[in-house]
Write a protein that holds these residues in place. Sequence first.
Motif, short mmCIF file in Angstrom:
data_model
loop_
_atom_site.label_atom_id
_atom_site.label_comp_id
_atom_site.label_asym_id
_atom_site.label_seq_id
_atom_site.Cartn_x
_atom_site.Cartn_y
_atom_site.Cartn_z
N GLU A 1 0.84 -1.20 0.00
CA GLU A 1 0.00 0.00 0.00
C GLU A 1 0.87 1.25 0.00
O GLU A 1 1.96 1.25 0.57
N GLY B 1 -0.72 7.17 1.78
CA GLY B 1 -1.17 7.79 3.01
C GLY B 1 -0.42 9.08 3.29
O GLY B 1 0.50 9.47 2.57
N LEU C 1 -5.47 6.24 -1.79
CA LEU C 1 -4.61 5.12 -1.44
C LEU C 1 -4.53 4.15 -2.60
O LEU C 1 -5.52 3.94 -3.31
N TRP D 1 -10.36 -3.10 1.61
CA TRP D 1 -9.60 -2.11 2.38
C TRP D 1 -10.11 -2.16 3.82
O TRP D 1 -11.32 -2.09 4.05
N ARG E 1 -9.13 -0.65 7.98
CA ARG E 1 -8.39 0.35 8.73
C ARG E 1 -8.38 -0.01 10.21
O ARG E 1 -9.29 -0.70 10.69
N ARG F 1 -9.48 -3.70 14.06
CA ARG F 1 -9.41 -3.49 12.61
C ARG F 1 -10.82 -3.57 12.03
O ARG F 1 -11.60 -4.46 12.37
N VAL G 1 -13.54 -1.48 5.66
CA VAL G 1 -14.01 -0.19 5.14
C VAL G 1 -14.74 -0.36 3.82
O VAL G 1 -15.80 0.22 3.60
N ASP H 1 -11.37 9.44 10.61
CA ASP H 1 -10.83 8.55 9.58
C ASP H 1 -9.36 8.24 9.81
O ASP H 1 -8.78 7.41 9.10
N TYR I 1 -4.31 2.14 7.21
CA TYR I 1 -5.17 1.50 6.20
C TYR I 1 -4.42 0.35 5.56
O TYR I 1 -3.25 0.49 5.18
N TYR I 2 -5.13 -0.77 5.43
CA TYR I 2 -4.55 -1.99 4.89
C TYR I 2 -5.39 -2.51 3.73
O TYR I 2 -6.62 -2.46 3.78
N CYS I 3 -4.74 -3.08 2.73
CA CYS I 3 -5.49 -3.83 1.74
C CYS I 3 -5.31 -5.32 2.02
O CYS I 3 -4.32 -5.74 2.63
N GLY J 1 0.37 -1.81 5.41
CA GLY J 1 -0.40 -0.68 5.90
C GLY J 1 0.21 0.66 5.54
O GLY J 1 1.42 0.78 5.32
#
Length: 113
Positions: A6, A9, A20, A36, A38, A45, A48, A89, A93-95, A106
């Motif tokens: 990722e 950010g 992102l 995604w 977060r 976690r 999203v 927010d 953030y992770y995929c 992240g």
Amino acid sequence: QVQLVEYGGGLVQPGGSLRLSCAASGIIFNMYAMDWFRQAPGKERELVATITAGGITNYVHSVKGRFTISRDNAKNMVYLQMNSLKPEDTAVYYCRIAASGYWGQGTQVTVSS
């Protein structure tokens, strides 16, 4: 091997936008749904947004109308466009490849004035 990376950010003021990106490798990307998530400090976690292999999207209520998930199968990329950002927010953030144990490392998003 499977890898998710990722980026994108950063620090943004309330009301601002960020995009992102998540680059996937080691998989036949167009076969998989992508998520995604977060995680804010002290919180669990949270999922999203999700995009299926066919491009159908779904969002957590708190980001509907502000965030957009998309994918480019030719580039093995998934994106999260975040508009009208709020301090809540703020998170890492992770995929993730949906329903798998494959996560990226992240990227930090901080929304603050």
